[in-house]
Design an enzyme around this catalytic site. Structure first.
Site: not given
Lengths: 173, 173
Positions: A26, A139, A94-95
């Site tokens: 990613y 964030y 992370y998901v």
């Protein structure tokens, strides 16, 4: 969706490593991953662990297309500031894509924040790439401040030959 | 000029704290210093020290105008990367103004680099302010790369109310 956030165990390292690789892809830097789940096991679960980790787990009936139930993680460690004392740095949050938008990232981040408060640390820091606006938006929506744009902090690194050269110049005393 | 670089001892913390304050003034953030030499002593010299430190010391005959013989320091700690394993972060590198240009900063930085290599870490990282061109010039001349301008890493922080709020949102499980 039901999920739990819990401290990672050694047997979670294969899943954490799998997601570490997904995150590196990613971030467009898969070639930057130099260690394996074995190092994670050794480094995170020895007498003096080098990092701490939370994993997000869903019930069997909610598992991913590929059959995974561990679907997110937050990896962090303690840092120090001569101005402010002990603190925490979030290396990874992370998901997995198919589990996003369900509050899992928020729960992982909040769990790390409770550690920061419990350990009486003054801040939680992390880095984010300038093109990664989805993560930045997340964030910032939670109250993060960008210390690069607001204060001017830049991250520098010595590695490879520069690091070798530097070490060779050290005085012998 | 004669000088030695050596590992800091608890009794050096008053001097390290003095120079920490000098550095904060140089960085235009003296109000950001929230701890004292007592915390440095406790945090750096317990069974599990939170940081490591080298000090630069000159002979009595070379002492500073104010009478100091400890004239520089490098404070660092171990970090972790899920991609690369253990690493080192240089929190502070400081040399008193009247002792600059004599190779002391270089010797301190090189000493830290030897630790990085001895511990088989892959990189040494640090942050520098965008207006601080003397420090940038020094680091770049030694081979540092700016990961903010070249790769796009920005440093983010959660502190104060944002951190409190985040911790309160954590799931109880």
């Amino acid at each position: 969706m039901d999920f739990i956030i819990r401290a990672a165990k050694p047997e979670d390292c294969k899943d954490v490593f799998r997601m570490t690789m997904e995150l590196a892809v990613y971030d467009k830097m898969p070639d930057q991953v130099k260690i394996s789940h074995k190092e994670l096991e050794k480094d995170g679960f020895s007498a003096n662990p080098l990092f701490q980790c939370f994993v997000a787990e869903v019930p069997e009936e909610c598992r991913s297309k590929e059959g995974y139930t561990k679907v997110g993680y937050a990896l962090y460690f303690y840092t120090y500031s001569s101005w402010k004392g002990q603190s925490v740095y979030l290396d990874d949050l992370y998901v997995m894509p198919e589990f996003r938008g369900k509050g899992i990232g928020n729960a992982l981040l909040s769990k790390v924040a409770t550690v920061v408060k419990e350990q009486q640390c003054v801040h939680l820091r992390l880095t984010v790439l300038d093109w990664n606006t989805p993560s930045q938006d997340f964030y910032f929506s939670k109250g993060a401040r960008d210390l690069t744009t607001s204060v001017g902090w830049h991250l520098l690194t010595f590695d490879g030959e520069a690091l070798d050269k530097l070490a060779k110049e050290a005085p012998k005393n």
